[in-house]
Scaffold this motif. Sequence first.
Motif, short mmCIF file in Angstrom:
data_model
loop_
_atom_site.label_atom_id
_atom_site.label_comp_id
_atom_site.label_asym_id
_atom_site.label_seq_id
_atom_site.Cartn_x
_atom_site.Cartn_y
_atom_site.Cartn_z
N PHE A 69 -6.83 3.53 -14.10
CA PHE A 69 -7.82 3.06 -15.07
C PHE A 69 -8.51 1.77 -14.62
N PHE A 70 -8.12 1.25 -13.45
CA PHE A 70 -8.87 0.15 -12.84
C PHE A 70 -8.71 0.25 -11.33
N CYS A 71 -9.52 -0.50 -10.61
CA CYS A 71 -9.48 -0.46 -9.15
C CYS A 71 -8.29 -1.28 -8.67
N GLU A 72 -7.30 -0.60 -8.11
CA GLU A 72 -6.13 -1.29 -7.57
C GLU A 72 -5.82 -0.71 -6.19
N VAL A 73 -5.07 -1.47 -5.39
CA VAL A 73 -4.92 -1.15 -3.97
C VAL A 73 -4.31 0.23 -3.72
N PRO A 74 -3.14 0.57 -4.28
CA PRO A 74 -2.56 1.89 -3.96
C PRO A 74 -3.48 3.06 -4.29
N ALA A 75 -4.18 2.97 -5.44
CA ALA A 75 -5.07 4.06 -5.84
C ALA A 75 -6.25 4.20 -4.88
N LEU A 76 -6.79 3.07 -4.40
CA LEU A 76 -7.92 3.12 -3.47
C LEU A 76 -7.48 3.62 -2.09
N LEU A 77 -6.27 3.25 -1.67
CA LEU A 77 -5.77 3.71 -0.37
C LEU A 77 -5.60 5.22 -0.35
N ARG A 78 -5.32 5.81 -1.51
CA ARG A 78 -5.17 7.27 -1.57
C ARG A 78 -6.49 8.00 -1.34
N LEU A 79 -7.62 7.30 -1.42
CA LEU A 79 -8.93 7.92 -1.15
C LEU A 79 -9.24 7.97 0.34
N SER A 80 -8.44 7.30 1.16
CA SER A 80 -8.74 7.19 2.58
C SER A 80 -8.28 8.42 3.34
N CYS A 81 -9.07 8.82 4.34
CA CYS A 81 -8.66 9.92 5.22
C CYS A 81 -8.08 9.37 6.51
N ALA A 82 -8.01 8.04 6.64
CA ALA A 82 -7.43 7.41 7.83
C ALA A 82 -5.97 7.08 7.58
N ASP A 83 -5.29 6.66 8.62
CA ASP A 83 -3.89 6.25 8.52
C ASP A 83 -3.83 4.90 7.79
N THR A 84 -3.16 4.87 6.65
CA THR A 84 -3.12 3.64 5.85
C THR A 84 -1.76 2.95 5.92
N ARG A 85 -0.95 3.30 6.92
CA ARG A 85 0.38 2.70 6.99
C ARG A 85 0.32 1.18 7.18
N VAL A 86 -0.67 0.72 7.93
CA VAL A 86 -0.82 -0.73 8.12
C VAL A 86 -1.15 -1.41 6.80
N ASN A 87 -2.04 -0.79 6.02
CA ASN A 87 -2.38 -1.34 4.71
C ASN A 87 -1.19 -1.33 3.76
N GLU A 88 -0.42 -0.24 3.79
CA GLU A 88 0.76 -0.15 2.93
C GLU A 88 1.80 -1.21 3.32
N LEU A 89 1.94 -1.45 4.64
CA LEU A 89 2.86 -2.49 5.11
C LEU A 89 2.37 -3.87 4.67
N THR A 90 1.05 -4.07 4.76
CA THR A 90 0.47 -5.34 4.31
C THR A 90 0.71 -5.55 2.83
N LEU A 91 0.53 -4.49 2.03
CA LEU A 91 0.78 -4.57 0.59
C LEU A 91 2.24 -4.92 0.31
N LEU A 92 3.16 -4.31 1.05
CA LEU A 92 4.58 -4.59 0.86
C LEU A 92 4.91 -6.04 1.21
N ILE A 93 4.32 -6.54 2.31
CA ILE A 93 4.57 -7.93 2.73
C ILE A 93 4.00 -8.91 1.71
N MET A 94 2.75 -8.64 1.28
CA MET A 94 2.12 -9.53 0.29
C MET A 94 2.90 -9.51 -1.02
N SER A 95 3.36 -8.33 -1.42
CA SER A 95 4.13 -8.22 -2.66
C SER A 95 5.45 -8.97 -2.54
N SER A 96 6.06 -8.90 -1.36
CA SER A 96 7.32 -9.61 -1.15
C SER A 96 7.11 -11.12 -1.23
N ILE A 97 6.01 -11.59 -0.62
CA ILE A 97 5.74 -13.04 -0.60
C ILE A 97 5.42 -13.55 -2.00
N PHE A 98 4.59 -12.81 -2.73
CA PHE A 98 4.10 -13.31 -4.02
C PHE A 98 4.81 -12.73 -5.24
#
Length: 312
Positions: free
Chosen positions: A178-207
């Motif tokens: 119901f709003f623009c958020e990172v995991p939902a937008l990454l699911r629209l990608s046809c490219a490999d998003t593992r780097v983005n998912e790792l970045t999200l995990l690292i950022m979530s761990s830090i903050f």
Amino acid sequence: MMRGENASSEGYFVLLGFSNWPHLEVALFVVILIFYLMTLVGNLFIIILSYLDAHLHTPMYFFLSNLSFLDLCYTTSSIPQLLVNLWGPEKTISYTGCMIQLYFVLALGTTECVLLVVMSYDRYAAVCRPLHYAVLMNPRSCHLLAAASWVSGFTASALHSSFTFWVPLCGHRQVDHFFCEVPALLRLSCADTRVNELTLLIMSSIFVLIPLILILSSYSAIARAVLRMQSTAGLQRAFRTCGAHLMVVSLFFIPVICIYLQPPSGKSQDQGKFIALFYTVVTPSLNPLIYTLRNKDVRGAIRRLVGQEREM
């Protein structure tokens, strides 16, 4: 939408939101509108009361006013758009609007994580270092801590949101949220998003994880200090102020951890929407009630303000 740069030429995304439950949309609209109005009224009340009453010009209420303003901005970054989408047949958001929404949702959510740490440090200083409290939490220190919370949140969001929108998008423009958020937008990608998912995990761990560890460390020290207290009045006051903050921390961090630190296979997308709805709609509306319920300082400020009005 074959490339990331073509997304802007298409001009919009479709926010699917709760369209799988069309029979619930009217009821959701009413409930969310009520909670949104409660958020606006409750948080504005705290901000105005803290400004008008000199007895509330303390570090605790300074940071609480920051939290109230933050909650106002946080809910307003996504809820009005959700209400529009629930009310009408159109469920679209412009590409630019989606970028702006993502940036502010990330920035304000990250800021809240850091601000809750600052608020727990304020309670730690008040309970465990009472003789040094005035020095530790002087006005300059309070303003610097609040500014650091806001700057860290908006800086982290600038890096993370720009990294997300560099991902090439393809296929449909339907965002299953119901709003623009990172995991939902990454699911629209046809490219490999593992780097983005790792970045999200690292950022979530830090903050998320690190602030949560710091908060729990502060409250473990507070608990030890409280158990050593001889004064019953001091004990009750410590439990009231610290208990309210711990409840707010729980209401915010538990849903966020469920969304951003749980493996994607561990939850359904529909479950994620309702969890996100809780921390974006319900939690900000409850914070003013939690902090003001049975709060003698706030009740006293209201009585003084009402008394001044009657004298006038």
